[in-house]
Design a protein around this motif. Structure first.
Motif, short mmCIF file in Angstrom:
data_model
loop_
_atom_site.label_atom_id
_atom_site.label_comp_id
_atom_site.label_asym_id
_atom_site.label_seq_id
_atom_site.Cartn_x
_atom_site.Cartn_y
_atom_site.Cartn_z
N PRO A 283 0.69 -1.30 0.04
CA PRO A 283 0.03 -0.04 0.18
C PRO A 283 0.82 1.22 0.05
N VAL A 284 2.11 1.18 0.08
CA VAL A 284 3.22 2.20 0.01
C VAL A 284 4.18 2.04 -1.15
N ILE A 285 4.75 3.22 -1.62
CA ILE A 285 5.78 3.28 -2.58
C ILE A 285 7.30 2.70 -1.97
N ARG A 286 7.75 1.79 -2.66
CA ARG A 286 8.82 1.21 -1.91
C ARG A 286 10.15 0.93 -2.78
N THR A 287 10.91 1.70 -2.84
CA THR A 287 12.11 1.17 -3.90
C THR A 287 13.45 1.22 -3.08
N SER A 288 14.58 0.40 -3.68
CA SER A 288 15.73 0.29 -2.91
C SER A 288 16.81 -0.19 -3.75
N VAL A 289 18.20 0.27 -3.38
CA VAL A 289 19.17 -0.31 -4.07
C VAL A 289 19.33 -1.49 -4.27
N ASP A 290 20.17 -2.01 -5.37
CA ASP A 290 20.39 -3.16 -5.83
C ASP A 290 21.47 -4.18 -5.17
N HIS A 291 22.11 -3.33 -4.14
CA HIS A 291 23.27 -4.08 -3.70
C HIS A 291 23.34 -3.95 -2.22
N GLY A 292 24.55 -4.64 -1.75
CA GLY A 292 24.37 -5.04 -0.18
C GLY A 292 25.13 -3.75 0.65
N THR A 293 25.29 -4.08 1.88
CA THR A 293 26.01 -3.29 2.88
C THR A 293 27.27 -2.75 2.59
N ALA A 294 27.97 -3.65 1.67
CA ALA A 294 29.65 -3.44 1.29
C ALA A 294 30.25 -3.05 2.44
N LEU A 295 30.62 -3.88 3.57
CA LEU A 295 31.19 -3.40 4.84
C LEU A 295 32.52 -2.84 4.55
N ASP A 296 33.44 -3.46 3.39
CA ASP A 296 34.61 -3.31 3.37
C ASP A 296 34.72 -2.00 2.54
N LEU A 297 33.73 -1.27 2.13
CA LEU A 297 33.87 0.13 1.55
C LEU A 297 33.33 1.15 2.73
N ALA A 298 32.86 0.79 3.63
CA ALA A 298 32.23 1.70 4.35
C ALA A 298 33.32 2.73 5.12
N GLY A 299 32.95 3.92 4.98
CA GLY A 299 33.91 4.75 5.71
C GLY A 299 34.99 5.29 4.80
N THR A 300 35.07 4.67 3.36
CA THR A 300 36.34 4.92 2.74
C THR A 300 35.85 5.95 1.64
N GLY A 301 34.60 6.37 1.30
CA GLY A 301 34.27 7.25 0.51
C GLY A 301 34.31 6.95 -0.84
N ARG A 302 34.27 5.63 -1.14
CA ARG A 302 34.49 5.02 -2.46
C ARG A 302 33.20 4.42 -3.05
N ALA A 303 32.35 4.33 -2.15
CA ALA A 303 31.04 3.50 -2.50
C ALA A 303 30.40 4.32 -3.52
#
Length: 323
Positions: A283-303
């Motif tokens: 009953p609501v609009i929901r979209t999402s990214v098509d990838h995961g959390t990418a923990l190895d990239l978190a905090g690097t600014g490269r995502a």
């Protein structure tokens, strides 16, 4: 003049790339007002050097280049790349707040950054994904997963099943419900007055007259005939190996694939990094990214924010079509 839609953007797993991707939303113009749901301290940390962060004020939209954050407090400090079960319920609180806002008219839709299913389950909450969680919270008996990207819309009759379980799962009831949901949302949320849906067969060569399986004859064709008589424009069942050629795709507005790896490899080949996951039937609009959390990239600014940008643009268009 049509009101500008307001979208909730859930920042997802705090140890992943979601918060920093959300910060990058300030770098581009949008037809929607974007409100990021997350811990404001976390967002300021991940947006440092990228964008200014300001607390969301309903009556005072932030100027361009500023990220508006509706504060939902972390349960424990978040470290990039390091999962913490203490924040499992924080992640769900983001989803609950977004959903409540959508259902109450505060938001026109929700865009979700990635979550980590494992840590939520480790935190004591059975969780199989955004789609199932939203379906349960809204009391929706059946939803449909569709990916959009590279000029394609590919919906799935079955999703995360072992291949051996797929044939038994494709019943007439499932197929009819799936096609009705797909058709209704193509009309109501994508603005297609008379959508044309290309339907894949299950078996090689769409069963080749029963010589390679009878699912097309016994299940798929009867459902297509029934729904065609109700006015739907359905083509198929088509052999999947030739359905995705340009000439055939040009004849349809969306594809219904019978299982996950029948349709999604093609879509991801043409759209990886810019694809969008859409949940139909809610009953609501929901979209999402098509990838995961990418923990190895978190905090690097490269995502890469491409998929989040595309998810926001698609949700914006859907909200405008539904208004």
């Amino acid at each position: 003049m049509r009101a500008r839609p307001v979208l909730a953007i859930t920042s997802g797993e705090p140890a992943g790339v979601g918060p920093e991707l959300c910060a990058q939303l300030a770098s581009r113009a949008s037809r929607a007002r974007l409100v990021v749901l997350g811990d404001i301290g976390l967002m300021r940390e991940r947006a440092a050097g990228v964008a200014e962060v300001r607390a969301f004020k309903r009556s005072a939209p932030a100027p361009a280049g500023v990220v508006e954050v509706l504060h939902v407090p972390l349960a424990a400090p978040a470290v990039p790349g390091r999962l913490d079960v203490a924040n499992a319920r924080y992640v769900l609180a983001l989803l609950d707040r977004a959903l409540d806002g959508c259902r109450g008219g505060e938001f026109a839709g929700v865009v979700t950054a990635p979550v980590h299913k494992g840590v939520i389950n480790d935190g004591g909450v059975p969780f199989s994904g955004h789609t199932e969680y939203f379906a349960e919270r809204t009391g929706t008996p059946r939803v449909v997963m569709m990916l959009v990207g590279g000029g394609l819309r590919v919906a799935l009759a079955t999703t995360h099943l072992p291949l051996a379980a797929v044939p038994a799962a494709i019943t007439r009831e499932l197929l009819e419900d799936t096609l009705r949901i797909l058709h209704a949302d193509l009309v109501g949320r994508f603005g297609l007055a008379a959508p044309r849906i290309l339907v894949a067969g299950l078996n090689p060569h769409a069963g080749e007259g029963g010589h390679m399986g009878r699912e097309e004859i016994d299940v798929i064709v009867p459902v297509l005939d029934k729904l065609r008589s109700a006015g739907m424009q359905l083509v198929g069942p088509l052999p999947a190996d030739t359905l995705f050629v340009p000439h055939t795709l040009a004849q349809g507005d969306a594809v219904l694939a019978m299982y996950h790896d029948q349709g999604l490899p093609v879509l991801k080949h043409v759209s990886f990094g810019g694809g969008v996951n859409v949940t139909l039937g809610l009953p609501v609009i929901r979209t999402s990214v098509d990838h995961g959390t990418a923990l190895d990239l978190a905090g690097t600014g490269r995502a890469d924010p491409g998929s989040l940008f595309a998810a926001v643009d698609l949700a914006t268009g859907m909200a405008e079509a539904a208004s």
